[in-house]
Design a protein around this motif. Structure first.
Motif, mmCIF file in Angstrom:
data_model
loop_
_atom_site.group_PDB
_atom_site.id
_atom_site.type_symbol
_atom_site.label_atom_id
_atom_site.label_comp_id
_atom_site.label_asym_id
_atom_site.label_seq_id
_atom_site.Cartn_x
_atom_site.Cartn_y
_atom_site.Cartn_z
ATOM 1 N N GLY A 144 0.808 -1.220 0.000
ATOM 2 C CA GLY A 144 0.000 0.000 0.000
ATOM 3 C C GLY A 144 0.836 1.262 0.000
ATOM 4 O O GLY A 144 2.025 1.262 0.333
ATOM 5 N N ARG A 145 0.170 2.370 -0.396
ATOM 6 C CA ARG A 145 0.880 3.645 -0.573
ATOM 7 C C ARG A 145 1.405 4.192 0.757
ATOM 8 O O ARG A 145 2.549 4.619 0.857
ATOM 9 C CB ARG A 145 -0.098 4.643 -1.200
ATOM 10 C CG ARG A 145 0.493 6.000 -1.399
ATOM 11 C CD ARG A 145 -0.502 6.930 -2.042
ATOM 12 N NE ARG A 145 -0.228 8.299 -1.617
ATOM 13 C CZ ARG A 145 -0.963 9.329 -1.945
ATOM 14 N NH1 ARG A 145 -2.035 9.164 -2.682
ATOM 15 N NH2 ARG A 145 -0.648 10.531 -1.525
ATOM 16 N N MET A 146 0.570 4.173 1.794
ATOM 17 C CA MET A 146 1.012 4.710 3.067
ATOM 18 C C MET A 146 2.184 3.892 3.607
ATOM 19 O O MET A 146 3.153 4.434 4.126
ATOM 20 C CB MET A 146 -0.150 4.704 4.069
ATOM 21 C CG MET A 146 0.048 5.600 5.287
ATOM 22 S SD MET A 146 1.309 5.093 6.450
ATOM 23 C CE MET A 146 0.635 3.553 7.044
ATOM 24 N N ALA A 147 2.083 2.562 3.443
ATOM 25 C CA ALA A 147 3.154 1.703 3.961
ATOM 26 C C ALA A 147 4.468 1.999 3.246
ATOM 27 O O ALA A 147 5.535 2.005 3.865
ATOM 28 C CB ALA A 147 2.764 0.239 3.801
ATOM 29 N N ALA A 148 4.384 2.270 1.942
ATOM 30 C CA ALA A 148 5.616 2.584 1.200
ATOM 31 C C ALA A 148 6.280 3.824 1.798
ATOM 32 O O ALA A 148 7.506 3.869 1.963
ATOM 33 C CB ALA A 148 5.283 2.801 -0.272
ATOM 34 N N ALA A 149 5.452 4.817 2.150
ATOM 35 C CA ALA A 149 6.010 6.028 2.774
ATOM 36 C C ALA A 149 6.542 5.719 4.168
ATOM 37 O O ALA A 149 7.616 6.201 4.567
ATOM 38 C CB ALA A 149 4.939 7.111 2.838
ATOM 39 N N LEU A 150 5.809 4.898 4.920
ATOM 40 C CA LEU A 150 6.224 4.563 6.292
ATOM 41 C C LEU A 150 7.554 3.811 6.295
ATOM 42 O O LEU A 150 8.422 4.053 7.143
ATOM 43 C CB LEU A 150 5.136 3.720 6.964
ATOM 44 C CG LEU A 150 5.396 3.330 8.410
ATOM 45 C CD1 LEU A 150 5.390 4.569 9.318
ATOM 46 C CD2 LEU A 150 4.355 2.324 8.900
ATOM 47 N N TYR A 151 7.712 2.906 5.328
ATOM 48 C CA TYR A 151 8.931 2.106 5.291
ATOM 49 C C TYR A 151 10.158 2.929 4.884
ATOM 50 O O TYR A 151 11.282 2.433 4.939
ATOM 51 C CB TYR A 151 8.751 0.900 4.352
ATOM 52 C CG TYR A 151 8.168 -0.306 5.058
ATOM 53 C CD1 TYR A 151 6.874 -0.286 5.559
ATOM 54 C CD2 TYR A 151 8.915 -1.469 5.240
ATOM 55 C CE1 TYR A 151 6.333 -1.371 6.209
ATOM 56 C CE2 TYR A 151 8.378 -2.574 5.891
ATOM 57 C CZ TYR A 151 7.088 -2.520 6.373
ATOM 58 O OH TYR A 151 6.560 -3.618 7.031
ATOM 59 N N ARG A 152 9.934 4.179 4.474
ATOM 60 C CA ARG A 152 11.076 5.065 4.196
ATOM 61 C C ARG A 152 11.484 5.854 5.437
ATOM 62 O O ARG A 152 12.462 6.597 5.417
ATOM 63 C CB ARG A 152 10.730 6.045 3.059
ATOM 64 C CG ARG A 152 10.628 5.383 1.688
ATOM 65 C CD ARG A 152 10.641 6.421 0.570
ATOM 66 N NE ARG A 152 9.442 7.241 0.559
ATOM 67 C CZ ARG A 152 8.315 6.931 -0.098
ATOM 68 N NH1 ARG A 152 8.243 5.808 -0.797
ATOM 69 N NH2 ARG A 152 7.281 7.724 -0.045
ATOM 70 N N GLN A 153 10.746 5.699 6.545
ATOM 71 C CA GLN A 153 11.052 6.445 7.770
ATOM 72 C C GLN A 153 12.083 5.678 8.602
ATOM 73 O O GLN A 153 12.261 4.472 8.445
ATOM 74 C CB GLN A 153 9.775 6.666 8.600
ATOM 75 C CG GLN A 153 8.606 7.248 7.838
ATOM 76 C CD GLN A 153 8.946 8.569 7.181
ATOM 77 O OE1 GLN A 153 9.382 9.504 7.838
ATOM 78 N NE2 GLN A 153 8.753 8.642 5.862
ATOM 79 N N TRP A 154 12.720 6.435 9.503
ATOM 80 C CA TRP A 154 13.731 5.865 10.383
ATOM 81 C C TRP A 154 13.328 6.118 11.837
ATOM 82 O O TRP A 154 12.463 6.956 12.114
ATOM 83 C CB TRP A 154 15.098 6.525 10.145
ATOM 84 C CG TRP A 154 15.624 6.319 8.757
ATOM 85 C CD1 TRP A 154 15.373 7.091 7.669
ATOM 86 C CD2 TRP A 154 16.465 5.260 8.310
ATOM 87 N NE1 TRP A 154 16.009 6.590 6.572
ATOM 88 C CE2 TRP A 154 16.693 5.474 6.927
ATOM 89 C CE3 TRP A 154 17.059 4.163 8.936
ATOM 90 C CZ2 TRP A 154 17.496 4.620 6.177
ATOM 91 C CZ3 TRP A 154 17.859 3.321 8.179
ATOM 92 C CH2 TRP A 154 18.062 3.542 6.816
ATOM 93 N N VAL A 155 14.001 5.433 12.745
ATOM 94 C CA VAL A 155 13.794 5.730 14.168
ATOM 95 C C VAL A 155 14.122 7.205 14.407
ATOM 96 O O VAL A 155 15.142 7.708 13.930
ATOM 97 C CB VAL A 155 14.698 4.827 15.043
ATOM 98 C CG1 VAL A 155 14.681 5.300 16.495
ATOM 99 C CG2 VAL A 155 14.246 3.374 14.946
ATOM 100 N N GLY A 156 13.225 7.895 15.105
ATOM 101 C CA GLY A 156 13.399 9.332 15.347
ATOM 102 C C GLY A 156 12.496 10.180 14.476
ATOM 103 O O GLY A 156 12.224 11.336 14.808
ATOM 104 N N ASP A 157 12.031 9.626 13.346
ATOM 105 C CA ASP A 157 11.124 10.390 12.469
ATOM 106 C C ASP A 157 9.734 10.475 13.089
ATOM 107 O O ASP A 157 9.386 9.701 13.992
ATOM 108 C CB ASP A 157 11.035 9.735 11.083
ATOM 109 C CG ASP A 157 12.332 9.909 10.297
ATOM 110 O OD1 ASP A 157 13.139 10.781 10.688
ATOM 111 O OD2 ASP A 157 12.531 9.173 9.310
ATOM 112 N N LEU A 158 8.946 11.426 12.556
ATOM 113 C CA LEU A 158 7.597 11.646 13.083
ATOM 114 C C LEU A 158 6.538 11.083 12.140
ATOM 115 O O LEU A 158 6.679 11.146 10.919
ATOM 116 C CB LEU A 158 7.337 13.142 13.281
ATOM 117 C CG LEU A 158 8.220 13.855 14.294
ATOM 118 C CD1 LEU A 158 7.817 15.331 14.394
ATOM 119 C CD2 LEU A 158 8.118 13.194 15.673
#
Ligand code: FES
Length: 296
Positions: free
Chosen positions: A98-112
């Protein structure tokens, strides 16, 4: 709209405390404090709300969900996988699809990220306390059940016998597999794990389908509530076994996922028959699901 049928189980003995103050559509910011790879293409994200007051006020029932978003992107409903007895962080198991998951999986620990909720009814904890529990999960269904299992184990004295049955295609595909395997040694929990096949030959638990675990289980349907989470194919087979064992439809609770958007009963996207999954679910009794066959 037709009048709502009454649920035989009171799902709202306590009011969950939502974390919004004035606007349920506005997400609150949460920091990612941990990311753990689970089975293939599923990660566990640990979040902490930035607003200390909101973090302290947040309460959820096992089985409730949050709307999760990455700033500037779409949002998606995700079951809360952590127990309300462990408020230090909210744990959400998210598939890479899914689209949201693709964006989420680009985040790192510390991101909001953004969260709204918690939404939905959740499991009726006060009804379940004092009863035996049978928890049955397959696939991603272990996420909402992990919250209920964690609650029941942290409040062990409030429940009778607890039986956990979890199925997966292979050992590598069992969500929270290591955690569940560690539970198999507890003497206050009957933990039954099974896989369809074991390519490695190292699996120490059952091999076979999930309903097959009922063949060796000792369960009293008169004093047990069954909580079932998983894909529709698993639901049907497990529901048949539970009804054959003599379970009343009111004592079988299932968690159903539907397309949820607003989370508060306004957009109508999650309706099934006369019910809104976001408000009247995602936890339903089998009496509701069997009367509305399109739900399962
Ligand atoms: S998600 Fe909008 S009505 Fe349920």
């Amino acid at each position: 709209m037709a009048p709502m049928p009454q649920l035989a189980v009171d799902f709202h003995p306590l009011a969950p405390i939502p974390i919004w103050r004035d606007n349920p559509h506005r997400p609150l910011s949460a920091r990612i404090v941990g990311i753990s790879a689970m089975v293939a293409d599923h990660h566990l994200f640990s979040l902490r709300l930035l607003d200390d007051a909101a973090a302290r006020a947040l309460r959820h029932f096992p089985g409730q969900y949050l709307m999760l978003s990455v700033p500037g992107d779409s949002e998606t409903p995700v079951s809360i996988a952590s127990s309300p007895t462990r408020p230090e962080a909210l744990e959400l198991c998210v598939s890479r699809e899914g689209r949201m998951a693709a964006a989420l999986y680009r985040q790192w620990v510390g991101d909001l990220v953004g969260v709204r909720g918690p939404f939905g009814n959740g499991f009726p904890i006060k009804v379940l306390e004092g009863q035996d529990l049978l928890l049955v999960a397959e696939g991603l269904g272990m996420a909402p059940l992990r919250s209920l299992l964690g609650y029941a184990l942290d409040r062990r004295e409030r429940f009778g016998a607890i039986t956990l049955m979890v199925g997966a295609r292979t050992p590598a595909e069992m969500l929270f597999g290591d955690e569940l395997a560690a539970l198999a040694g507890r003497d206050d929990l009957a933990c039954r794990l099974t896989v369809d096949r074991d390519p490695t030959g190292t699996w120490r638990h059952s091999v076979g389908n999930l309903p097959g675990l009922f063949d060796r289980a000792t369960i009293d349907p008169a004093r047990t509530f069954a909580a079932v989470c998983g894909p529709p194919a698993a639901y049907r087979a497990v529901l048949e076994r539970l009804l054959a064992l003599g379970f009343s439809r009111d004592r079988i609770l299932v968690s159903l996922d539907r397309r949820m958007s607003c989370g508060i009963g306004r957009c109508g996207r999650c309706s099934i028959g006369c019910k809104y999954t976001c408000l009247h679910g995602p936890i339903f009794s089998a009496r509701d699901t069997l009367d509305l066959p399109e739900m399962v």
